[in-house]
Design a protein around this motif. Sequence first.
Motif, PDB file in Angstrom:
ATOM      1  N   ARG A   1       9.091 -22.312 -19.228  1.00 23.80           N
ATOM      2  CA  ARG A   1      10.103 -23.353 -19.057  1.00 23.80           C
ATOM      3  C   ARG A   1      10.987 -23.547 -20.275  1.00 23.80           C
ATOM      4  O   ARG A   1      12.217 -23.573 -20.161  1.00 23.80           O
ATOM      5  CB  ARG A   1       9.429 -24.684 -18.697  1.00 23.80           C
ATOM      6  CG  ARG A   1      10.428 -25.819 -18.458  1.00 23.80           C
ATOM      7  CD  ARG A   1       9.716 -27.105 -18.094  1.00 23.80           C
ATOM      8  NE  ARG A   1      10.651 -28.209 -17.960  1.00 23.80           N
ATOM      9  CZ  ARG A   1      11.116 -28.925 -18.963  1.00 23.80           C
ATOM     10  NH1 ARG A   1      10.734 -28.644 -20.211  1.00 23.80           N
ATOM     11  NH2 ARG A   1      11.979 -29.912 -18.761  1.00 23.80           N
ATOM     12  N   SER A   2      10.402 -23.688 -21.475  1.00 27.51           N
ATOM     13  CA  SER A   2      11.212 -23.977 -22.651  1.00 27.51           C
ATOM     14  C   SER A   2      12.153 -22.812 -22.976  1.00 27.51           C
ATOM     15  O   SER A   2      13.328 -23.019 -23.295  1.00 27.51           O
ATOM     16  CB  SER A   2      10.312 -24.284 -23.855  1.00 27.51           C
ATOM     17  OG  SER A   2       9.489 -23.166 -24.174  1.00 27.51           O
ATOM     18  N   TRP A   3      11.636 -21.580 -22.891  1.00 26.77           N
ATOM     19  CA  TRP A   3      12.491 -20.415 -23.139  1.00 26.77           C
ATOM     20  C   TRP A   3      13.537 -20.255 -22.046  1.00 26.77           C
ATOM     21  O   TRP A   3      14.651 -19.794 -22.314  1.00 26.77           O
ATOM     22  CB  TRP A   3      11.632 -19.153 -23.223  1.00 26.77           C
ATOM     23  CG  TRP A   3      10.962 -18.996 -24.538  1.00 26.77           C
ATOM     24  CD1 TRP A   3       9.662 -19.275 -24.847  1.00 26.77           C
ATOM     25  CD2 TRP A   3      11.569 -18.552 -25.752  1.00 26.77           C
ATOM     26  NE1 TRP A   3       9.411 -19.034 -26.165  1.00 26.77           N
ATOM     27  CE2 TRP A   3      10.567 -18.580 -26.747  1.00 26.77           C
ATOM     28  CE3 TRP A   3      12.850 -18.137 -26.094  1.00 26.77           C
ATOM     29  CZ2 TRP A   3      10.816 -18.197 -28.065  1.00 26.77           C
ATOM     30  CZ3 TRP A   3      13.099 -17.746 -27.404  1.00 26.77           C
ATOM     31  CH2 TRP A   3      12.093 -17.784 -28.370  1.00 26.77           C
ATOM     32  N   LEU A   4      13.185 -20.631 -20.829  1.00 31.74           N
ATOM     33  CA  LEU A   4      14.115 -20.523 -19.705  1.00 31.74           C
ATOM     34  C   LEU A   4      15.389 -21.305 -19.983  1.00 31.74           C
ATOM     35  O   LEU A   4      16.499 -20.783 -19.884  1.00 31.74           O
ATOM     36  CB  LEU A   4      13.432 -21.037 -18.433  1.00 31.74           C
ATOM     37  CG  LEU A   4      14.136 -20.748 -17.113  1.00 31.74           C
ATOM     38  CD1 LEU A   4      13.967 -19.302 -16.722  1.00 31.74           C
ATOM     39  CD2 LEU A   4      13.569 -21.651 -16.017  1.00 31.74           C
ATOM     40  N   TYR A   5      15.220 -22.572 -20.365  1.00 29.97           N
ATOM     41  CA  TYR A   5      16.390 -23.422 -20.600  1.00 29.97           C
ATOM     42  C   TYR A   5      17.029 -23.149 -21.961  1.00 29.97           C
ATOM     43  O   TYR A   5      18.244 -23.303 -22.117  1.00 29.97           O
ATOM     44  CB  TYR A   5      15.996 -24.895 -20.472  1.00 29.97           C
ATOM     45  CG  TYR A   5      15.706 -25.286 -19.043  1.00 29.97           C
ATOM     46  CD1 TYR A   5      16.739 -25.422 -18.128  1.00 29.97           C
ATOM     47  CD2 TYR A   5      14.398 -25.480 -18.601  1.00 29.97           C
ATOM     48  CE1 TYR A   5      16.490 -25.763 -16.807  1.00 29.97           C
ATOM     49  CE2 TYR A   5      14.138 -25.817 -17.276  1.00 29.97           C
ATOM     50  CZ  TYR A   5      15.189 -25.953 -16.395  1.00 29.97           C
ATOM     51  OH  TYR A   5      14.938 -26.278 -15.078  1.00 29.97           O
ATOM     52  N   LEU A   6      16.210 -22.738 -22.921  1.00 31.80           N
ATOM     53  CA  LEU A   6      16.754 -22.424 -24.243  1.00 31.80           C
ATOM     54  C   LEU A   6      17.772 -21.289 -24.158  1.00 31.80           C
ATOM     55  O   LEU A   6      18.892 -21.390 -24.657  1.00 31.80           O
ATOM     56  CB  LEU A   6      15.616 -22.046 -25.189  1.00 31.80           C
ATOM     57  CG  LEU A   6      15.983 -21.830 -26.657  1.00 31.80           C
ATOM     58  CD1 LEU A   6      16.445 -23.126 -27.284  1.00 31.80           C
ATOM     59  CD2 LEU A   6      14.782 -21.262 -27.416  1.00 31.80           C
ATOM     60  N   MET A   7      17.383 -20.213 -23.491  1.00 34.97           N
ATOM     61  CA  MET A   7      18.280 -19.062 -23.375  1.00 34.97           C
ATOM     62  C   MET A   7      19.418 -19.342 -22.409  1.00 34.97           C
ATOM     63  O   MET A   7      20.552 -18.900 -22.627  1.00 34.97           O
ATOM     64  CB  MET A   7      17.498 -17.833 -22.924  1.00 34.97           C
ATOM     65  CG  MET A   7      18.289 -16.538 -23.034  1.00 34.97           C
ATOM     66  SD  MET A   7      17.258 -15.091 -22.682  1.00 34.97           S
ATOM     67  CE  MET A   7      18.409 -13.778 -23.135  1.00 34.97           C
ATOM     68  N   MET A   8      19.136 -20.086 -21.357  1.00 42.42           N
ATOM     69  CA  MET A   8      20.163 -20.394 -20.356  1.00 42.42           C
ATOM     70  C   MET A   8      21.365 -21.100 -20.976  1.00 42.42           C
ATOM     71  O   MET A   8      22.514 -20.683 -20.812  1.00 42.42           O
ATOM     72  CB  MET A   8      19.562 -21.272 -19.257  1.00 42.42           C
ATOM     73  CG  MET A   8      20.555 -21.758 -18.215  1.00 42.42           C
ATOM     74  SD  MET A   8      19.798 -22.962 -17.098  1.00 42.42           S
ATOM     75  CE  MET A   8      21.184 -23.341 -16.024  1.00 42.42           C
ATOM     76  N   PHE A   9      21.105 -22.178 -21.711  1.00 41.92           N
ATOM     77  CA  PHE A   9      22.201 -22.951 -22.276  1.00 41.92           C
ATOM     78  C   PHE A   9      22.915 -22.200 -23.391  1.00 41.92           C
ATOM     79  O   PHE A   9      24.127 -22.335 -23.571  1.00 41.92           O
ATOM     80  CB  PHE A   9      21.701 -24.307 -22.771  1.00 41.92           C
ATOM     81  CG  PHE A   9      21.427 -25.287 -21.667  1.00 41.92           C
ATOM     82  CD1 PHE A   9      22.468 -25.909 -21.012  1.00 41.92           C
ATOM     83  CD2 PHE A   9      20.129 -25.555 -21.258  1.00 41.92           C
ATOM     84  CE1 PHE A   9      22.229 -26.810 -19.984  1.00 41.92           C
ATOM     85  CE2 PHE A   9      19.879 -26.441 -20.223  1.00 41.92           C
ATOM     86  CZ  PHE A   9      20.923 -27.072 -19.590  1.00 41.92           C
ATOM     87  N   SER A  10      22.172 -21.407 -24.141  1.00 39.26           N
ATOM     88  CA  SER A  10      22.798 -20.612 -25.188  1.00 39.26           C
ATOM     89  C   SER A  10      23.739 -19.565 -24.594  1.00 39.26           C
ATOM     90  O   SER A  10      24.875 -19.399 -25.050  1.00 39.26           O
ATOM     91  CB  SER A  10      21.724 -19.931 -26.036  1.00 39.26           C
ATOM     92  OG  SER A  10      22.307 -19.144 -27.045  1.00 39.26           O
ATOM     93  N   LEU A  11      23.283 -18.862 -23.557  1.00 41.39           N
ATOM     94  CA  LEU A  11      24.124 -17.858 -22.911  1.00 41.39           C
ATOM     95  C   LEU A  11      25.351 -18.489 -22.262  1.00 41.39           C
ATOM     96  O   LEU A  11      26.464 -17.954 -22.355  1.00 41.39           O
ATOM     97  CB  LEU A  11      23.313 -17.094 -21.866  1.00 41.39           C
ATOM     98  CG  LEU A  11      22.216 -16.162 -22.386  1.00 41.39           C
ATOM     99  CD1 LEU A  11      21.420 -15.577 -21.227  1.00 41.39           C
ATOM    100  CD2 LEU A  11      22.816 -15.045 -23.238  1.00 41.39           C
ATOM    101  N   MET A  12      25.157 -19.627 -21.614  1.00 41.15           N
ATOM    102  CA  MET A  12      26.297 -20.296 -20.977  1.00 41.15           C
ATOM    103  C   MET A  12      27.325 -20.719 -22.014  1.00 41.15           C
ATOM    104  O   MET A  12      28.534 -20.571 -21.795  1.00 41.15           O
ATOM    105  CB  MET A  12      25.828 -21.509 -20.168  1.00 41.15           C
ATOM    106  CG  MET A  12      25.116 -21.162 -18.878  1.00 41.15           C
ATOM    107  SD  MET A  12      24.962 -22.583 -17.736  1.00 41.15           S
ATOM    108  CE  MET A  12      24.030 -23.733 -18.757  1.00 41.15           C
ATOM    109  N   ALA A  13      26.858 -21.242 -23.142  1.00 40.92           N
ATOM    110  CA  ALA A  13      27.776 -21.677 -24.194  1.00 40.92           C
ATOM    111  C   ALA A  13      28.560 -20.500 -24.755  1.00 40.92           C
ATOM    112  O   ALA A  13      29.787 -20.571 -24.938  1.00 40.92           O
ATOM    113  CB  ALA A  13      27.007 -22.390 -25.303  1.00 40.92           C
ATOM    114  N   CYS A  14      27.863 -19.394 -25.015  1.00 44.36           N
ATOM    115  CA  CYS A  14      28.526 -18.210 -25.575  1.00 44.36           C
ATOM    116  C   CYS A  14      29.509 -17.600 -24.585  1.00 44.36           C
ATOM    117  O   CYS A  14      30.637 -17.238 -24.953  1.00 44.36           O
ATOM    118  CB  CYS A  14      27.491 -17.174 -25.994  1.00 44.36           C
ATOM    119  SG  CYS A  14      26.489 -17.642 -27.420  1.00 44.36           S
ATOM    120  N   ASN A  15      29.102 -17.455 -23.327  1.00 41.20           N
ATOM    121  CA  ASN A  15      29.992 -16.876 -22.323  1.00 41.20           C
ATOM    122  C   ASN A  15      31.203 -17.764 -22.070  1.00 41.20           C
ATOM    123  O   ASN A  15      32.326 -17.271 -21.908  1.00 41.20           O
ATOM    124  CB  ASN A  15      29.228 -16.636 -21.019  1.00 41.20           C
ATOM    125  CG  ASN A  15      28.295 -15.446 -21.099  1.00 41.20           C
ATOM    126  OD1 ASN A  15      28.487 -14.552 -21.921  1.00 41.20           O
ATOM    127  ND2 ASN A  15      27.265 -15.427 -20.271  1.00 41.20           N
TER     128      ASN A  15
END
Length: 228
Positions: free
Chosen positions: A171-185
Amino acid sequence: MTSRNWVRLFMTTSLTGGLTTAIVGFIVRWKEFQPYFTEFRIMDILSTTIWLIVMGFLFSVISQMGFFAYLTVHRFGLGIFKSVSLWNAVQSVLILFALFDLVYLRYVNFAKSGESIFPYFLPAVVLLLVGLIVSWFKVKQTNPSAFIPALFVMVVVTLVEWVPVLRVNERSWLYLMMFSLMACNAYQLLILHKLNSQSEKDRQKRSHQSGSNKDNPLKGKINKRPSI
């Protein structure tokens, strides 16, 4: 894009990923990191922050590879289908399939017996809503034909980049990477056309200063508004 602006894009996207991951990391793993603040463990706070920022840099590199890969695919798609509307229709179908797979495959592979499917809609809904907002801003800055490509990047490309963590389903890695990728893209989408325009102006300026502007076919022209 000139090399100077490409380096600028790389550095600012990396910074976006690092800061986003640091902020989101402390939020989603607050129970784990809370003692660092309540007990004033400064070294632990600093080391954790640095670690999260480094992970954010890694996520940003993954985002940039996926983004530039899509730019190549996008040009091929326009060349193959010979029509912006047809290529956008194909991308729209792929977006729907990607969202369906995000919900259904995660539910099939990770749901416990008797568990409802509705919680598995949350990441897909967040991804779609953020994608729609970013795509709307992209259209405001460029042209209507950029909506579907921008949404494709925010949904499908983000999902492809997100696969390593999706397969683990922590769960924590799921949302951690999700928001980071969305911000970068999102950042890359909204800054790309500005950097391309600035790069063209820089080339025209150098051409003018070198005295070759007279025979330069780019003289007096500004690149047409991009499709992405």
